[in-house]
Design an enzyme around this catalytic site. Structure first.
Site, PDB file in Angstrom:
ATOM      1  N   HIS A 181      -1.633  32.351  60.476  1.00  0.00           N
ATOM      2  CA  HIS A 181      -1.153  32.439  59.118  1.00  0.00           C
ATOM      3  C   HIS A 181      -2.304  31.604  58.141  1.00  0.00           C
ATOM      4  O   HIS A 181      -2.659  30.410  58.612  1.00  0.00           O
ATOM      5  CB  HIS A 181       0.422  32.047  59.006  1.00  0.00           C
ATOM      6  CG  HIS A 181       0.647  32.348  57.602  1.00  0.00           C
ATOM      7  ND1 HIS A 181       0.792  31.504  56.536  1.00  0.00           N
ATOM      8  CD2 HIS A 181       1.242  33.477  57.186  1.00  0.00           C
ATOM      9  CE1 HIS A 181       1.456  31.866  55.509  1.00  0.00           C
ATOM     10  NE2 HIS A 181       1.576  33.289  55.711  1.00  0.00           N
ATOM     11  N   SER A 384       7.017  42.362  69.745  1.00  0.00           N
ATOM     12  CA  SER A 384       6.743  42.576  68.345  1.00  0.00           C
ATOM     13  C   SER A 384       7.707  43.562  67.836  1.00  0.00           C
ATOM     14  O   SER A 384       8.045  44.715  68.466  1.00  0.00           O
ATOM     15  CB  SER A 384       5.420  42.565  68.148  1.00  0.00           C
ATOM     16  OG  SER A 384       5.434  42.864  66.658  1.00  0.00           O
TER      17      SER A 384
END
Length: 463
Positions: A181, A384
């Site tokens: 991120h 995921s």
């Protein structure tokens, strides 16, 4: 950055022209060094709501109140429409906090340390510590051995975790995969830390072979590592056990490394996935952070950050003005957020979260399979609910469904509020649009094998 009226957007060798104010910025394109233009959203100054002074007789006419009521009504209608077409960002929009409306009349502020009351009495520390204890049980650390707090967002959790690592090892080097991120690299800039970007596998997971090579090149300095429990774009989960093994094989003992786990979204989902690797303080990690407004569905940005009690003393100090301890990034902290999180944890519990995780994963596989059946390149990592696929070439379509894009790929994050019916609506519209985008044989869907692997690419070369 400069606002322009019509901007040529370069994607896949084609040009699309936007007819409103946009801004562009040159950025590094993944692992490539050549800059590319990316599209930023509209300049909000073109649509902002002006603040005006009340007229002298407003208290009698009520015109201002009526105007504000109409603005809010239109805004609510817009929110409802935007919520119906929201797929690209990891926010669970399926919640009902009507019971907490009674508390909105209070200015609840948890300034200072969550475990030490301040002189400000309108706080929610009892809720906050209850939430922190729940996460401590989830991540297997005793109450007496952890310290943490409810942050204002996921980024603050990363900023705090990396700051703790930097304070433990002032001369340490921060290692993070390229798919980490952006807040991780922001932390490196803010704290003036040496930062080494580590290559990724096609899945988005950290490449531990490259990690090892870079560790060995810097053996003289301690290592501070950001481990992703779900990357932002591909939802990839770094192999925590392999990261620890790589550190040990490279000659780094546990007193020479600090691991922060960024679990913004999947940090709360993985514990409820069968056979998923565990994120636990029983392993030599230093901190874990998750977002509260993502999978949990808190309507305001917030997060949870936990670290080891032995580490927190290096950056905390007592503040007489507060009659508390300062160990958080922010001073004032939203006291409503802990109550919302406490309310959700009590209503859903472990079984409720497990049920929602299973639904998300099931629906994500459904979306991936439907995309592939339609001849659209798509990838879904095993742990995921983030489905990665070819980026639509129509920016209006991207904005309509609020898709998150990077280069030639986009993704849908399947959250508990994303139903099969919504996915079908999206898929049907996407398939219909593609038939017009690619009706000219000179314009073909892009090859995204470099982004998702050749086995997942449905371009003319790989299908």
């Amino acid at each position: 950055m400069e606002a322009v009226d019509a901007l040529p957007v370069h994607l896949n060798g084609k040009v699309a022209v936007e007819d409103f104010d946009l801004m562009v910025v040159e950025v590094e394109n993944g692992n490539k060094q050549n800059g590319r233009e990316i599209v930023l959203g509209r300049n909000v100054h073109t649509t902002c709501l002006e603040v005006t002074e009340p007229e002298a007789n407003d208290e009698f006419t009520g015109d201002k109140e009526a105007y504000m009521a109409s603005v809010l009504a239109r805004y609510r209608k817009n929110l409802m429409e935007r919520t119906q077409h929201h797929l690209g960002y990891p926010y669970n929009l399926d919640f009902d906090y009507g019971a907490l409306g009674q508390l909105q009349h209070f200015s609840i502020n948890n300034l200072g340390d969550p475990f030490i009351e301040s002189n400000y009495g309108v706080h929610s520390r009892q809720f906050e510590v209850g939430v922190l204890d729940w996460f401590a049980r989830l991540w297997e650390i005793e109450k007496s051995e952890y310290w943490g707090y409810i942050t204002n967002c996921g980024t603050e959790g990363n900023l705090h975790g990396i700051l703790v690592g930097r304070e433990v090892f002032p001369d340490g080097i921060l290692y993070a995969s390229r798919d980490s991120h952006y807040s991780v690299f922001k932390a490196a800039r803010m704290y003036r830390m040496d930062c080494v970007k580590v290559d990724c596998l096609v899945s988005g997971e950290i490449d531990c072979a490259d990690f090892k090579a870079k560790l060995l090149a810097n053996k003289d300095k301690p290592a501070i590592i950001n481990v992703n429990i779900g990357t932002t774009v591909k939802g990839a989960v770094d192999d925590l056990d392999l990261v620890i093994q790589t550190l040990e094989e490279s000659g780094f003992s546990q007193d020479r490394f600090y691991i922060h786990c960024d679990g913004a979204l999947f940090g709360l989902m993985m514990p409820f996935v069968k056979r998923a690797p565990k994120v636990t303080f029983q392993k030599p990690i230093g901190s874990v952070s998750v977002s509260g407004h993502k999978f949990m569905g808190c309507p305001m940005p917030c997060g949870v950050q936990l670290t080891r009690m032995k580490h927190i003393n290096v950056l905390s100090s007592n503040v007489e003005y507060l009659a508390s301890r300062d160990a958080t990034i922010m001073g004032s902290r939203n006291g409503h957020a802990p109550i919302f999180l406490w309310y959700t944890l009590n209503r859903k519990g472990y079984k409720g979260f497990q049920k929602e995780v299973q639904k998300c994963l099931r629906n994500a596989y459904y979306l991936k399979d439907r995309l592939r059946d339609a001849g659209i390149s798509a990838m879904l990592n095993e742990l995921s609910s983030t489905v990665v696929f070819e980026r639509p070439i129509d920016e209006d379509f991207v904005r309509r469904w609020q898709l998150a894009c990077q280069g030639n790929i986009a993704h849908v994050v399947v959250m508990p509020n994303v139903t099969i019916e919504k996915l079908d609506d999206f898929l049907n519209e996407l398939v219909e649009k593609r038939s017009t985008w690619y009706q000219d044989e000179k314009v073909r869907p892009p090859c995204i094998a470099a982004d998702i692997g050749s086995q997942n690419c449905s371009c003319a070369l790989h299908k």
